[in-house]
Motif scaffolding. Structure first.
Motif, PDB file in Angstrom:
ATOM      1  N   HIS A 124      52.845  36.656  32.297  1.00  0.00           N
ATOM      2  CA  HIS A 124      51.855  36.247  31.291  1.00  0.00           C
ATOM      3  C   HIS A 124      50.807  37.348  31.137  1.00  0.00           C
ATOM      4  N   PRO A 125      50.358  37.635  29.902  1.00  0.00           N
ATOM      5  CA  PRO A 125      49.376  38.710  29.690  1.00  0.00           C
ATOM      6  C   PRO A 125      48.050  38.503  30.439  1.00  0.00           C
ATOM      7  N   LEU A 126      47.676  37.264  30.752  1.00  0.00           N
ATOM      8  CA  LEU A 126      46.416  37.007  31.453  1.00  0.00           C
ATOM      9  C   LEU A 126      46.539  37.116  32.976  1.00  0.00           C
ATOM     10  N   TYR A 127      47.764  37.214  33.481  1.00  0.00           N
ATOM     11  CA  TYR A 127      47.981  37.126  34.926  1.00  0.00           C
ATOM     12  C   TYR A 127      47.154  38.153  35.718  1.00  0.00           C
ATOM     13  N   GLU A 128      47.219  39.415  35.372  1.00  0.00           N
ATOM     14  CA  GLU A 128      46.512  40.452  36.134  1.00  0.00           C
ATOM     15  C   GLU A 128      44.998  40.258  36.103  1.00  0.00           C
ATOM     16  N   ASP A 129      44.451  39.826  34.957  1.00  0.00           N
ATOM     17  CA  ASP A 129      43.008  39.564  34.859  1.00  0.00           C
ATOM     18  C   ASP A 129      42.612  38.404  35.775  1.00  0.00           C
ATOM     19  N   ILE A 130      43.472  37.398  35.857  1.00  0.00           N
ATOM     20  CA  ILE A 130      43.186  36.243  36.721  1.00  0.00           C
ATOM     21  C   ILE A 130      43.247  36.660  38.187  1.00  0.00           C
ATOM     22  N   VAL A 131      44.222  37.489  38.540  1.00  0.00           N
ATOM     23  CA  VAL A 131      44.292  38.013  39.910  1.00  0.00           C
ATOM     24  C   VAL A 131      43.014  38.789  40.231  1.00  0.00           C
ATOM     25  N   ASP A 132      42.597  39.652  39.311  1.00  0.00           N
ATOM     26  CA  ASP A 132      41.365  40.426  39.530  1.00  0.00           C
ATOM     27  C   ASP A 132      40.161  39.498  39.703  1.00  0.00           C
ATOM     28  N   ALA A 133      40.102  38.423  38.922  1.00  0.00           N
ATOM     29  CA  ALA A 133      38.997  37.466  39.051  1.00  0.00           C
ATOM     30  C   ALA A 133      39.048  36.783  40.420  1.00  0.00           C
ATOM     31  N   CYS A 134      40.233  36.417  40.878  1.00  0.00           N
ATOM     32  CA  CYS A 134      40.370  35.793  42.204  1.00  0.00           C
ATOM     33  C   CYS A 134      39.931  36.754  43.309  1.00  0.00           C
ATOM     34  N   ARG A 135      40.110  38.039  43.080  1.00  0.00           N
ATOM     35  CA  ARG A 135      39.703  39.041  44.077  1.00  0.00           C
ATOM     36  C   ARG A 135      38.179  39.170  44.176  1.00  0.00           C
ATOM     37  N   THR A 136      37.433  38.514  43.282  1.00  0.00           N
ATOM     38  CA  THR A 136      35.966  38.542  43.376  1.00  0.00           C
ATOM     39  C   THR A 136      35.441  37.401  44.239  1.00  0.00           C
ATOM     40  N   VAL A 137      36.336  36.503  44.674  1.00  0.00           N
ATOM     41  CA  VAL A 137      35.947  35.355  45.495  1.00  0.00           C
ATOM     42  C   VAL A 137      36.288  35.670  46.950  1.00  0.00           C
TER      43      VAL A 137
END
Length: 128
Positions: free
Chosen positions: A29-42
Protein backbone atom coordinates in the motif's frame (compact mmCIF):
# COMPACT_ATOMS: atom_id res chain seq x y z
CA UNK A 1 -19.67 -45.02 23.39
CA UNK A 2 -20.79 -41.50 24.28
CA UNK A 3 -20.84 -39.24 21.18
CA UNK A 4 -20.28 -36.10 23.30
CA UNK A 5 -16.63 -36.99 23.86
CA UNK A 6 -15.16 -37.04 20.38
CA UNK A 7 -11.46 -36.90 19.72
CA UNK A 8 -10.30 -33.34 19.05
CA UNK A 9 -9.91 -32.37 15.43
CA UNK A 10 -6.51 -31.11 14.30
CA UNK A 11 -7.87 -27.57 13.89
CA UNK A 12 -9.00 -27.57 17.54
CA UNK A 13 -5.46 -27.69 18.91
CA UNK A 14 -4.03 -24.56 17.33
CA UNK A 15 -3.20 -22.91 14.04
CA UNK A 16 -3.04 -25.03 10.93
CA UNK A 17 0.54 -25.76 9.90
CA UNK A 18 1.74 -23.06 7.54
CA UNK A 19 -0.78 -20.50 8.85
CA UNK A 20 1.11 -17.38 10.05
CA UNK A 21 0.86 -16.47 13.73
CA UNK A 22 0.83 -12.80 12.74
CA UNK A 23 -1.31 -11.54 9.84
CA UNK A 24 0.80 -9.98 7.09
CA UNK A 25 0.88 -6.21 6.70
CA UNK A 26 -0.26 -4.22 3.65
CA UNK A 27 3.34 -3.64 2.57
CA UNK A 28 2.34 -2.85 -1.01
CA UNK A 29 0.00 0.00 0.00
CA UNK A 30 1.34 3.50 -0.83
CA UNK A 31 0.79 4.66 2.80
CA UNK A 32 2.63 1.72 4.37
CA UNK A 33 6.13 3.26 4.63
CA UNK A 34 4.76 6.55 6.03
CA UNK A 35 2.83 4.61 8.68
CA UNK A 36 5.95 2.63 9.60
CA UNK A 37 7.87 5.91 9.92
CA UNK A 38 5.10 7.31 12.15
CA UNK A 39 5.24 4.19 14.36
CA UNK A 40 8.99 4.73 14.69
CA UNK A 41 8.25 8.05 16.46
CA UNK A 42 6.56 6.18 19.35
CA UNK A 43 8.86 4.89 22.08
CA UNK A 44 8.40 2.45 24.92
CA UNK A 45 9.25 4.67 27.92
CA UNK A 46 11.19 1.85 29.60
CA UNK A 47 13.36 0.99 26.57
CA UNK A 48 15.14 3.65 24.47
CA UNK A 49 14.02 2.11 21.15
CA UNK A 50 10.94 2.85 19.04
CA UNK A 51 8.05 0.39 19.14
CA UNK A 52 8.41 -0.61 15.48
CA UNK A 53 12.05 -1.66 15.78
CA UNK A 54 11.27 -3.36 19.09
CA UNK A 55 8.89 -5.59 17.14
CA UNK A 56 5.79 -4.46 19.02
CA UNK A 57 3.91 -3.67 15.79
CA UNK A 58 2.68 -6.99 14.44
CA UNK A 59 0.43 -5.93 11.56
CA UNK A 60 -0.34 -2.73 9.68
CA UNK A 61 -3.43 -3.43 7.60
CA UNK A 62 -4.63 -0.68 5.26
CA UNK A 63 -7.87 -1.13 3.30
CA UNK A 64 -8.90 0.49 0.01
CA UNK A 65 -10.55 3.41 1.88
CA UNK A 66 -7.26 4.09 3.78
CA UNK A 67 -8.62 2.90 7.11
CA UNK A 68 -5.59 1.69 9.08
CA UNK A 69 -5.79 -1.22 11.51
CA UNK A 70 -2.69 -1.79 13.62
CA UNK A 71 -2.23 -4.95 15.65
CA UNK A 72 0.41 -4.56 18.31
CA UNK A 73 1.68 -6.02 21.55
CA UNK A 74 3.73 -4.93 24.54
CA UNK A 75 6.98 -6.27 25.93
CA UNK A 76 4.95 -7.63 28.88
CA UNK A 77 1.20 -7.78 29.63
CA UNK A 78 1.74 -5.79 32.84
CA UNK A 79 3.47 -2.91 31.04
CA UNK A 80 2.63 0.33 32.91
CA UNK A 81 1.70 2.15 29.67
CA UNK A 82 -0.56 -0.62 28.32
CA UNK A 83 -3.59 1.65 28.37
CA UNK A 84 -1.80 4.61 26.81
CA UNK A 85 0.38 3.16 24.05
CA UNK A 86 -2.45 2.41 21.55
CA UNK A 87 -3.45 6.08 21.78
CA UNK A 88 0.14 7.13 21.12
CA UNK A 89 0.10 5.04 17.93
CA UNK A 90 -3.22 6.59 16.84
CA UNK A 91 -1.82 10.08 17.56
CA UNK A 92 1.27 9.32 15.43
CA UNK A 93 -0.52 7.74 12.45
CA UNK A 94 -3.85 9.58 12.19
CA UNK A 95 -2.42 12.97 11.07
CA UNK A 96 -0.69 11.44 8.03
CA UNK A 97 -2.02 12.75 4.71
CA UNK A 98 -4.35 10.17 3.18
CA UNK A 99 -5.14 8.26 6.37
CA UNK A 100 -8.91 8.10 6.90
CA UNK A 101 -9.03 6.43 10.33
CA UNK A 102 -6.82 4.44 12.70
CA UNK A 103 -7.75 1.54 14.94
CA UNK A 104 -5.23 -0.16 17.24
CA UNK A 105 -5.82 -3.65 18.59
CA UNK A 106 -3.69 -5.07 21.40
CA UNK A 107 -2.78 -8.76 21.44
CA UNK A 108 -0.49 -11.01 23.42
CA UNK A 109 -0.69 -13.91 20.99
CA UNK A 110 1.97 -14.55 20.01
CA UNK A 111 3.81 -13.24 23.04
CA UNK A 112 6.54 -10.71 22.26
CA UNK A 113 10.12 -11.96 22.43
CA UNK A 114 13.53 -10.36 21.99
CA UNK A 115 13.88 -12.22 18.68
CA UNK A 116 11.22 -9.87 17.25
CA UNK A 117 13.52 -6.84 17.51
CA UNK A 118 15.21 -5.42 14.43
CA UNK A 119 18.98 -5.57 14.13
CA UNK A 120 19.03 -1.80 14.78
CA UNK A 121 17.19 -2.29 18.08
CA UNK A 122 19.52 -5.12 19.13
CA UNK A 123 22.53 -2.95 18.35
CA UNK A 124 21.07 0.04 20.23
CA UNK A 125 20.44 -2.12 23.28
CA UNK A 126 23.86 -3.80 23.14
CA UNK A 127 22.65 -7.28 22.11
CA UNK A 128 24.89 -7.37 19.02
Amino acid sequence: MNSEHQAPQENDIGPVEGEPLIRPSSTDHPLYEDIVDACRTVFDPEIPVNIYDLGLIYTIDINAENDVNVTMTLTAPGCPVAGEMPGWVVDAVEPLPGVKSVNVDMTFDPQWGMDMMSDEARLELGFM
